[in-house]
Design a protein around this motif. Structure first.
Motif, PDB file in Angstrom:
ATOM      1  N   GLY A   1       0.789  -1.221   0.000  1.00  0.00           N
ATOM      2  CA  GLY A   1       0.000   0.000   0.000  1.00  0.00           C
ATOM      3  C   GLY A   1       0.825   1.278   0.000  1.00  0.00           C
ATOM      4  N   TRP A   2       2.138   1.161   0.101  1.00  0.00           N
ATOM      5  CA  TRP A   2       3.041   2.307   0.112  1.00  0.00           C
ATOM      6  C   TRP A   2       3.839   2.346  -1.187  1.00  0.00           C
TER       7      TRP A   2
ATOM      8  N   ARG B   1       1.947   7.037   1.290  1.00  0.00           N
ATOM      9  CA  ARG B   1       0.682   6.311   1.249  1.00  0.00           C
ATOM     10  C   ARG B   1      -0.396   7.304   1.640  1.00  0.00           C
ATOM     11  N   GLY B   2      -1.276   7.586   0.720  1.00  0.00           N
ATOM     12  CA  GLY B   2      -2.326   8.554   1.012  1.00  0.00           C
ATOM     13  C   GLY B   2      -1.726   9.879   1.436  1.00  0.00           C
ATOM     14  N   GLY B   3      -2.105  10.359   2.621  1.00  0.00           N
ATOM     15  CA  GLY B   3      -1.589  11.622   3.127  1.00  0.00           C
ATOM     16  C   GLY B   3      -0.302  11.498   3.922  1.00  0.00           C
ATOM     17  N   ASP B   4       0.166  10.274   4.142  1.00  0.00           N
ATOM     18  CA  ASP B   4       1.387  10.063   4.918  1.00  0.00           C
ATOM     19  C   ASP B   4       2.601   9.985   3.994  1.00  0.00           C
ATOM     20  N   THR B   5       3.598  10.795   4.287  1.00  0.00           N
ATOM     21  CA  THR B   5       4.860  10.778   3.546  1.00  0.00           C
ATOM     22  C   THR B   5       5.980  10.981   4.549  1.00  0.00           C
TER      23      THR B   5
END
Length: 189
Positions: free
Chosen positions: A75-76, A103-107
């Motif tokens: 997913g990342w 991943r999505g809003g996480d970086t």
């Protein structure tokens, strides 16, 4: 008949997109050129070729360090940075590798630096994480890390800096725990 051409172009593009690494033959060629320049009495060419050989070996070493950056979890995505050599040369040399994970809003970014004069200068300070007033100590993969408001910093074998920053600690921790710290300790030996 066009499929082989497309395959060839795709193969060429793939090869061109891979990071450039030095071959041992290139290192030996540079050393041989330095020796020839020295024997000819050309000191500047000797210096230049020795510097070239040193850079090629550092590139090979940096490629080895890249292998310690964890793969992206399911997913990342992972984007490896290959531009650290120039920046490290400004801070006393050494080798480094970095990757950004998203991943999505996480970086967040994981950075590894080895055998850098700046890291060595701070080894005693970083090695005694309990003495630092700002931040708390966190154990990851059997190694001590300092959590300074979401930036995790660890010093492995008093010469390899591991940093992660950009996301909450609980997001970065599972990935950091997958790092081969025993392998990092043996890196460059």
């Amino acid at each position: 008949m066009r499929q082989p051409l497309l395959f060839s172009v795709a193969s060429l593009l793939l090869v061109l997109s891979l990071p450039v690494t030095a071959r041992a033959d290139d290192v030996l060629d540079a050393i041989d050129a330095a020796r020839a320049a020295y024997e000819a009495g050309n000191i500047q060419d000797t210096i230049d070729e020795l510097g070239n050989a040193q850079q090629l070996v550092a590139t090979m070493k940096a490629a080895g360090l890249l292998g310690f950056l964890p793969e992206a979890p399911d997913g990342w995505t992972r984007e490896v940075r290959t531009d650290m050599g120039t920046a490290l040369s400004l801070f006393g040399g050494g080798v480094g590798a970095a990757a950004s994970y998203a991943r999505g809003g996480d970086t967040f970014t994981v950075t590894l630096m080895a055998d850098n004069a700046m890291v060595e200068a701070f080894a005693d300070l970083l090695g005694n994480l309990g003495a630092l007033a700002s931040g708390s100590q966190v154990a990851l993969g059997g190694e001590a890390f300092l959590d300074q408001g979401g930036e995790l910093t660890g010093l492995i074998d008093k010469r390899i800096l591991v940093q992660a920053s950009g996301a909450p600690v609980e997001v970065m921790t599972p990935l950091l725990e997958t790092i081969d710290f025993a392998g990092i300790k043996a890196f460059g030996s």
